[in-house]
Write a protein that holds these residues in place. Sequence first.
Motif, PDB file in Angstrom:
ATOM      1  N   ASP A 133       0.861  -1.187   0.000  1.00  0.00           N
ATOM      2  CA  ASP A 133       0.000   0.000   0.000  1.00  0.00           C
ATOM      3  C   ASP A 133       0.895   1.234   0.000  1.00  0.00           C
ATOM      4  O   ASP A 133       1.191   1.810   1.036  1.00  0.00           O
ATOM      5  CB  ASP A 133      -0.909  -0.019   1.236  1.00  0.00           C
ATOM      6  N   TYR A 134       1.310   1.658  -1.195  1.00  0.00           N
ATOM      7  CA  TYR A 134       2.274   2.746  -1.299  1.00  0.00           C
ATOM      8  C   TYR A 134       1.618   4.118  -1.321  1.00  0.00           C
ATOM      9  O   TYR A 134       2.240   5.118  -0.986  1.00  0.00           O
ATOM     10  CB  TYR A 134       3.099   2.557  -2.579  1.00  0.00           C
ATOM     11  N   ASP A 135       0.354   4.169  -1.727  1.00  0.00           N
ATOM     12  CA  ASP A 135      -0.296   5.460  -1.918  1.00  0.00           C
ATOM     13  C   ASP A 135      -1.407   5.750  -0.919  1.00  0.00           C
ATOM     14  O   ASP A 135      -2.081   6.770  -1.006  1.00  0.00           O
ATOM     15  CB  ASP A 135      -0.861   5.568  -3.338  1.00  0.00           C
ATOM     16  N   GLY A 136      -1.606   4.846   0.049  1.00  0.00           N
ATOM     17  CA  GLY A 136      -2.681   5.045   1.002  1.00  0.00           C
ATOM     18  C   GLY A 136      -4.038   4.599   0.500  1.00  0.00           C
ATOM     19  O   GLY A 136      -5.043   4.713   1.213  1.00  0.00           O
ATOM     20  N   TRP A 137      -4.076   4.052  -0.724  1.00  0.00           N
ATOM     21  CA  TRP A 137      -5.323   3.583  -1.322  1.00  0.00           C
ATOM     22  C   TRP A 137      -5.240   2.107  -1.707  1.00  0.00           C
ATOM     23  O   TRP A 137      -6.026   1.622  -2.515  1.00  0.00           O
ATOM     24  CB  TRP A 137      -5.667   4.416  -2.554  1.00  0.00           C
ATOM     25  N   GLY A 138      -4.290   1.408  -1.158  1.00  0.00           N
ATOM     26  CA  GLY A 138      -4.182  -0.029  -1.397  1.00  0.00           C
ATOM     27  C   GLY A 138      -3.485  -0.416  -2.672  1.00  0.00           C
ATOM     28  O   GLY A 138      -3.582  -1.576  -3.105  1.00  0.00           O
ATOM     29  N   HIS A 139      -2.735   0.509  -3.294  1.00  0.00           N
ATOM     30  CA  HIS A 139      -2.049   0.214  -4.546  1.00  0.00           C
ATOM     31  C   HIS A 139      -0.563  -0.026  -4.288  1.00  0.00           C
ATOM     32  O   HIS A 139       0.081   0.735  -3.567  1.00  0.00           O
ATOM     33  CB  HIS A 139      -2.222   1.368  -5.533  1.00  0.00           C
ATOM     34  N   ALA A 140      -0.027  -1.065  -4.902  1.00  0.00           N
ATOM     35  CA  ALA A 140       1.338  -1.514  -4.623  1.00  0.00           C
ATOM     36  C   ALA A 140       2.373  -0.790  -5.464  1.00  0.00           C
ATOM     37  O   ALA A 140       2.071  -0.216  -6.520  1.00  0.00           O
ATOM     38  CB  ALA A 140       1.442  -3.020  -4.864  1.00  0.00           C
ATOM     39  N   ALA A 141       3.630  -0.835  -4.988  1.00  0.00           N
ATOM     40  CA  ALA A 141       4.767  -0.291  -5.727  1.00  0.00           C
ATOM     41  C   ALA A 141       5.998  -1.130  -5.395  1.00  0.00           C
ATOM     42  O   ALA A 141       6.087  -1.750  -4.330  1.00  0.00           O
ATOM     43  CB  ALA A 141       5.014   1.170  -5.358  1.00  0.00           C
ATOM     44  N   THR A 142       6.953  -1.140  -6.309  1.00  0.00           N
ATOM     45  CA  THR A 142       8.222  -1.835  -6.088  1.00  0.00           C
ATOM     46  C   THR A 142       9.377  -0.873  -6.354  1.00  0.00           C
ATOM     47  O   THR A 142       9.246   0.063  -7.146  1.00  0.00           O
ATOM     48  CB  THR A 142       8.362  -3.070  -6.995  1.00  0.00           C
ATOM     49  N   TYR A 143      10.498  -1.147  -5.685  1.00  0.00           N
ATOM     50  CA  TYR A 143      11.667  -0.282  -5.823  1.00  0.00           C
ATOM     51  C   TYR A 143      12.920  -1.154  -5.780  1.00  0.00           C
ATOM     52  O   TYR A 143      13.100  -1.968  -4.879  1.00  0.00           O
ATOM     53  CB  TYR A 143      11.703   0.740  -4.688  1.00  0.00           C
ATOM     54  N   LEU A 144      13.784  -0.970  -6.765  1.00  0.00           N
ATOM     55  CA  LEU A 144      15.048  -1.694  -6.836  1.00  0.00           C
ATOM     56  C   LEU A 144      16.185  -0.712  -6.620  1.00  0.00           C
ATOM     57  O   LEU A 144      16.225   0.350  -7.247  1.00  0.00           O
ATOM     58  CB  LEU A 144      15.202  -2.364  -8.207  1.00  0.00           C
ATOM     59  N   GLN A 145      17.110  -1.059  -5.714  1.00  0.00           N
ATOM     60  CA  GLN A 145      18.245  -0.179  -5.489  1.00  0.00           C
ATOM     61  C   GLN A 145      19.549  -0.960  -5.488  1.00  0.00           C
ATOM     62  O   GLN A 145      19.621  -2.107  -5.028  1.00  0.00           O
ATOM     63  CB  GLN A 145      18.111   0.586  -4.167  1.00  0.00           C
ATOM     64  N   LEU A 146      20.595  -0.327  -6.020  1.00  0.00           N
ATOM     65  CA  LEU A 146      21.953  -0.846  -6.024  1.00  0.00           C
ATOM     66  C   LEU A 146      22.841   0.172  -5.321  1.00  0.00           C
ATOM     67  O   LEU A 146      22.792   1.366  -5.625  1.00  0.00           O
ATOM     68  CB  LEU A 146      22.445  -1.068  -7.454  1.00  0.00           C
ATOM     69  N   ASP A 147      23.642  -0.295  -4.376  1.00  0.00           N
ATOM     70  CA  ASP A 147      24.540   0.572  -3.628  1.00  0.00           C
ATOM     71  C   ASP A 147      25.950   0.013  -3.690  1.00  0.00           C
ATOM     72  O   ASP A 147      26.151  -1.212  -3.608  1.00  0.00           O
ATOM     73  CB  ASP A 147      24.105   0.677  -2.166  1.00  0.00           C
ATOM     74  N   GLY A 148      26.913   0.903  -3.822  1.00  0.00           N
ATOM     75  CA  GLY A 148      28.294   0.448  -3.885  1.00  0.00           C
ATOM     76  C   GLY A 148      29.247   1.433  -3.244  1.00  0.00           C
ATOM     77  O   GLY A 148      28.959   2.620  -3.101  1.00  0.00           O
ATOM     78  N   ARG A 149      30.378   0.905  -2.852  1.00  0.00           N
ATOM     79  CA  ARG A 149      31.477   1.720  -2.326  1.00  0.00           C
ATOM     80  C   ARG A 149      32.719   1.324  -3.114  1.00  0.00           C
ATOM     81  O   ARG A 149      33.520   0.493  -2.692  1.00  0.00           O
ATOM     82  CB  ARG A 149      31.651   1.459  -0.836  1.00  0.00           C
ATOM     83  N   PRO A 150      32.891   1.919  -4.308  1.00  0.00           N
ATOM     84  CA  PRO A 150      33.934   1.453  -5.226  1.00  0.00           C
ATOM     85  C   PRO A 150      35.360   1.794  -4.821  1.00  0.00           C
ATOM     86  O   PRO A 150      36.303   1.193  -5.339  1.00  0.00           O
ATOM     87  CB  PRO A 150      33.574   2.139  -6.545  1.00  0.00           C
ATOM     88  N   TYR A 151      35.508   2.758  -3.909  1.00  0.00           N
ATOM     89  CA  TYR A 151      36.862   3.185  -3.553  1.00  0.00           C
ATOM     90  C   TYR A 151      36.947   3.483  -2.070  1.00  0.00           C
ATOM     91  O   TYR A 151      36.110   4.184  -1.509  1.00  0.00           O
ATOM     92  CB  TYR A 151      37.238   4.442  -4.354  1.00  0.00           C
ATOM     93  N   GLU A 152      37.972   2.925  -1.429  1.00  0.00           N
ATOM     94  CA  GLU A 152      38.260   3.194  -0.028  1.00  0.00           C
ATOM     95  C   GLU A 152      39.766   3.206   0.155  1.00  0.00           C
ATOM     96  O   GLU A 152      40.436   2.218  -0.155  1.00  0.00           O
ATOM     97  CB  GLU A 152      37.646   2.128   0.887  1.00  0.00           C
ATOM     98  N   ARG A 153      40.280   4.312   0.630  1.00  0.00           N
ATOM     99  CA  ARG A 153      41.706   4.392   0.910  1.00  0.00           C
ATOM    100  C   ARG A 153      41.917   5.410   2.029  1.00  0.00           C
ATOM    101  O   ARG A 153      41.592   6.577   1.875  1.00  0.00           O
ATOM    102  CB  ARG A 153      42.509   4.780  -0.323  1.00  0.00           C
ATOM    103  N   GLY A 154      42.446   4.924   3.126  1.00  0.00           N
ATOM    104  CA  GLY A 154      42.669   5.808   4.251  1.00  0.00           C
ATOM    105  C   GLY A 154      41.363   6.370   4.771  1.00  0.00           C
ATOM    106  O   GLY A 154      40.401   5.639   5.013  1.00  0.00           O
TER     107      GLY A 154
END
Length: 229
Positions: A133-154
């Motif tokens: 129930d994403y809108d308060g009226w019983g209608h569905a939604a989906t969400y895809l997320q990708l997260d990354g930390r490509p660089y770490e130094r010090g």
Amino acid sequence: MIAAASCILVARPAAAGLGYTLAVASDDRFRGATTSDGRAVATAALSIDDASGLYAGVTLTAGIVRGEGVRVLSSVQQVGYVHRVDSAISVDVGAVRRAYDRYATVEYGRRVAEVYAGLVSRRVSAHLFHAPDYDGWGHAATYLQLDGRPYERGALSLFAHVGALRPPRWQGGGRDVTADWRLGATCRLDRAAALSLAWIGAGDGYDRYSETRRTGARRALVLSVSRAF
């Protein structure tokens, strides 16, 4: 971290313990759109991790509202379970509930509950969220997320996020997918404090979370300072 809440939403196996985080940011953004009307916010987060893989957290974000002083703008409650598949990958499942004040979810419901599942590695994670129930009226939604930390130094690290929301179907309309992104860098000031700068935005379209109901591209630079306890 751009907001203390974001550290909860990308779970990873960790030693059991209780954690606190305080953060101040120049804006509060959810999936690319502002939820604080573009104003600065302060966020407090409490999280707990168990050796079994169970974790939970609560986050409160407050800001100044014109004519009303300081108000709580949003709260997030979350519970989940992370299981290590091998030395490199873990499976993460859980549920999250978000509640917003006036500057968010005017067209959609102010309170949104989602379940999620994903895979987490040391530098990359992927999660799929589903809200019955994403809108308060019983209608569905989906969400895809990708997260990354490509660089770490010090003390310096770079982070990236990209997401795609398939919203509820508009009455008499379609269900155009809206993309959002976050690119930035974090500099650790010491073992507990960090300074972050991020370029955050979402694609052209109706601003589903803002009271002003803006259209067009939404982009902003967001500066934040956080400290963990």
